[in-house]
Design a protein around this motif. Structure first.
Motif, short mmCIF file in Angstrom:
data_model
loop_
_atom_site.label_atom_id
_atom_site.label_comp_id
_atom_site.label_asym_id
_atom_site.label_seq_id
_atom_site.Cartn_x
_atom_site.Cartn_y
_atom_site.Cartn_z
N ALA A 17 -101.95 -45.20 38.18
CA ALA A 17 -103.05 -46.15 37.98
C ALA A 17 -104.35 -45.42 37.63
N ALA A 18 -104.59 -44.29 38.30
CA ALA A 18 -105.82 -43.52 38.01
C ALA A 18 -105.84 -43.10 36.55
N ASP A 19 -104.70 -42.63 36.04
CA ASP A 19 -104.63 -42.24 34.63
C ASP A 19 -104.88 -43.43 33.71
N LEU A 20 -104.27 -44.56 34.02
CA LEU A 20 -104.46 -45.75 33.18
C LEU A 20 -105.91 -46.24 33.23
N PHE A 21 -106.47 -46.31 34.42
CA PHE A 21 -107.86 -46.77 34.56
C PHE A 21 -108.81 -45.81 33.83
N ALA A 22 -108.52 -44.51 33.95
CA ALA A 22 -109.40 -43.52 33.30
C ALA A 22 -109.34 -43.69 31.79
N ARG A 23 -108.17 -44.02 31.27
CA ARG A 23 -107.99 -44.14 29.83
C ARG A 23 -108.49 -45.47 29.30
N ASN A 24 -108.11 -46.55 29.96
CA ASN A 24 -108.38 -47.89 29.41
C ASN A 24 -109.38 -48.72 30.20
N GLY A 25 -109.95 -48.14 31.24
CA GLY A 25 -110.91 -48.87 32.06
C GLY A 25 -110.20 -49.69 33.13
N TYR A 26 -110.88 -49.90 34.22
CA TYR A 26 -110.33 -50.71 35.32
C TYR A 26 -110.13 -52.14 34.86
N HIS A 27 -111.17 -52.70 34.23
CA HIS A 27 -111.07 -54.08 33.77
C HIS A 27 -110.10 -54.22 32.59
N GLY A 28 -109.88 -53.11 31.90
CA GLY A 28 -109.02 -53.15 30.71
C GLY A 28 -107.54 -52.92 31.03
N THR A 29 -107.23 -52.69 32.30
CA THR A 29 -105.84 -52.43 32.69
C THR A 29 -105.30 -53.59 33.52
N GLY A 30 -104.22 -54.18 33.09
CA GLY A 30 -103.64 -55.31 33.83
C GLY A 30 -102.56 -54.84 34.78
N MET A 31 -102.25 -55.68 35.77
CA MET A 31 -101.19 -55.35 36.72
C MET A 31 -99.83 -55.27 36.02
N THR A 32 -99.63 -56.07 34.98
CA THR A 32 -98.36 -56.05 34.25
C THR A 32 -98.18 -54.67 33.61
N GLU A 33 -99.26 -54.20 32.98
CA GLU A 33 -99.24 -52.88 32.34
C GLU A 33 -98.96 -51.78 33.37
N LEU A 34 -99.63 -51.88 34.52
CA LEU A 34 -99.42 -50.88 35.58
C LEU A 34 -97.97 -50.92 36.05
N HIS B 27 -114.72 -53.25 28.75
CA HIS B 27 -113.48 -53.99 28.54
C HIS B 27 -113.51 -55.35 29.25
N GLY B 28 -114.36 -55.46 30.26
CA GLY B 28 -114.41 -56.69 31.04
C GLY B 28 -115.38 -57.73 30.47
N THR B 29 -116.07 -57.39 29.38
CA THR B 29 -117.03 -58.31 28.77
C THR B 29 -116.51 -58.80 27.42
N GLY B 30 -116.38 -60.10 27.27
CA GLY B 30 -115.90 -60.64 26.00
C GLY B 30 -117.05 -61.01 25.07
N MET B 31 -116.74 -61.14 23.79
CA MET B 31 -117.77 -61.52 22.82
C MET B 31 -118.28 -62.93 23.10
N THR B 32 -117.42 -63.81 23.59
CA THR B 32 -117.84 -65.18 23.91
C THR B 32 -118.92 -65.14 24.99
N GLU B 33 -118.66 -64.33 26.02
CA GLU B 33 -119.60 -64.17 27.13
C GLU B 33 -120.93 -63.61 26.61
N LEU B 34 -120.84 -62.62 25.75
CA LEU B 34 -122.06 -62.03 25.19
C LEU B 34 -122.82 -63.07 24.37
N GLY B 35 -122.10 -63.82 23.58
CA GLY B 35 -122.72 -64.89 22.79
C GLY B 35 -123.46 -65.88 23.67
N GLN B 36 -122.83 -66.26 24.77
CA GLN B 36 -123.47 -67.20 25.71
C GLN B 36 -124.73 -66.60 26.31
N ALA B 37 -124.64 -65.33 26.69
CA ALA B 37 -125.78 -64.67 27.34
C ALA B 37 -126.97 -64.56 26.40
N VAL B 38 -126.72 -64.37 25.13
CA VAL B 38 -127.83 -64.23 24.19
C VAL B 38 -128.17 -65.55 23.50
#
Lengths: 192, 192
Positions: A17-34, B27-38
């Motif tokens: 998980a640390a490798d995945l989070f480091a590469r793709n971000g915490y928010h960018g990594t899903g549980m399915t992927e992990l 990765h946790g911020t979408g363009m829709t969210e950004l659009g709403q914020a601005v």
């Protein structure tokens, strides 16, 4: 299942998980992927780690806890201040060099932790800073170092922590040598 | 639409995006969210910024470019090394204090940049490190500073950069005072 195989499996999940989070971000990594990366189904994955935030917590907390234990051992040995500071710096840089993904995730993503988890990590982190202040103070008490502003510790830790971004395990300098290079500059700069 | 209002709108979008990315991750911020914020629809948003990665690029590149220009100006002034190093450190800490969200996003998320964008940011970053090495070298040439390993610059920048994590704009110390505190320790430590 024995306690040992549970711990081993959990540790393996956390390292991947640390490798995945480091590469793709915490928010960018899903549980399915992990789950796919570790070869476990949803049920087994939750059995080992509970939740994605629990993994982030474990990644962050484990290394800080190790550094606290290491500092406590050194502080107990009654080393003189310069040696104490050098050993603390070497221990931190060795750990960062071995766990770059974990430290990258910690520094980049700890703000995603919530509630008690966040508090625990921040408290552990402050304890670590406190040990550095203690080491510097012992040098002042012994007349070896001059008194410096408490915030200098954040600068020293910035110097050391930031190695997670650039340290090359196969580069010319070992973690100990990088630590010594930094401490050579610092200790001369804060000598009494 | 005049060029000025385009630039103003674009700058506003980028500043708001920096806050959102700093809080919720790139990765946790979408363009829709950004659009709403601005307060802009999808079409207008793309008009100003092109893509989410283009925003991350702008956030990262703008501050590094500013720091490069600032360093170039200082290097042109022919200051003596200690003053040069202090001014460079103060300029960086002032900028970080003013743009904490941007620096947080840069340090946490620049690895999400791809291809040429990533190359440009890394090249700009290396140029900045080069200016610091130049400043240190000028001190060695003038016989004021001792020769230090090139990697020391990464330590100095770690010390300074890491302030994005803890600097309090309403705290006791100003950015200049924090910079001076760090440089006081360092310069004494690397004096010839």
């Amino acid at each position: 299942m024995t306690a040992t195989s549970f711990d081993t499996n959990r540790a393996r999940v956390i390292a991947i998980a640390a490798d995945l989070f480091a590469r793709n971000g915490y928010h960018g990594t899903g549980m399915t992927e992990l789950g796919q990366a570790v070869g476990l189904g949803r049920g087994a994955l939750y059995h080992y780690i509970g939740s994605k935030e629990a993994v982030l917590y474990a990644i962050s907390k484990d290394q800080v806890d190790k550094m606290n234990s290491y500092a406590e051992e050194l502080l107990d040995q009654g080393l003189e201040a310069e040696e104490l500071l050098r050993q603390m710096a070497r221990g931190l840089l060795r750990n960062i060099a071995e766990h770059r993904a974990e430290w990258a995730v910690f520094f980049r993503e700890y703000t995603a932790l919530t509630g008690e988890w966040r508090d625990h990590v921040l408290t552990a982190r402050e304890r670590y800073e406190g040990y550095w202040r203690q080491a510097l103070s012992s040098g002042v008490r012994d007349g070896v170092l001059r008194k410096t502003p408490p915030l200098l510790v954040k600068g020293i830790l910035g110097m050391l922590n930031y190695t997670y971004l650039w340290f090359e395990p196969d580069g010319k300098l070992s973690p100990d040598e990088v630590a010594d290079m930094f401490l050579d500059a610092l200790i001369e700069g804060i000598r009494a």
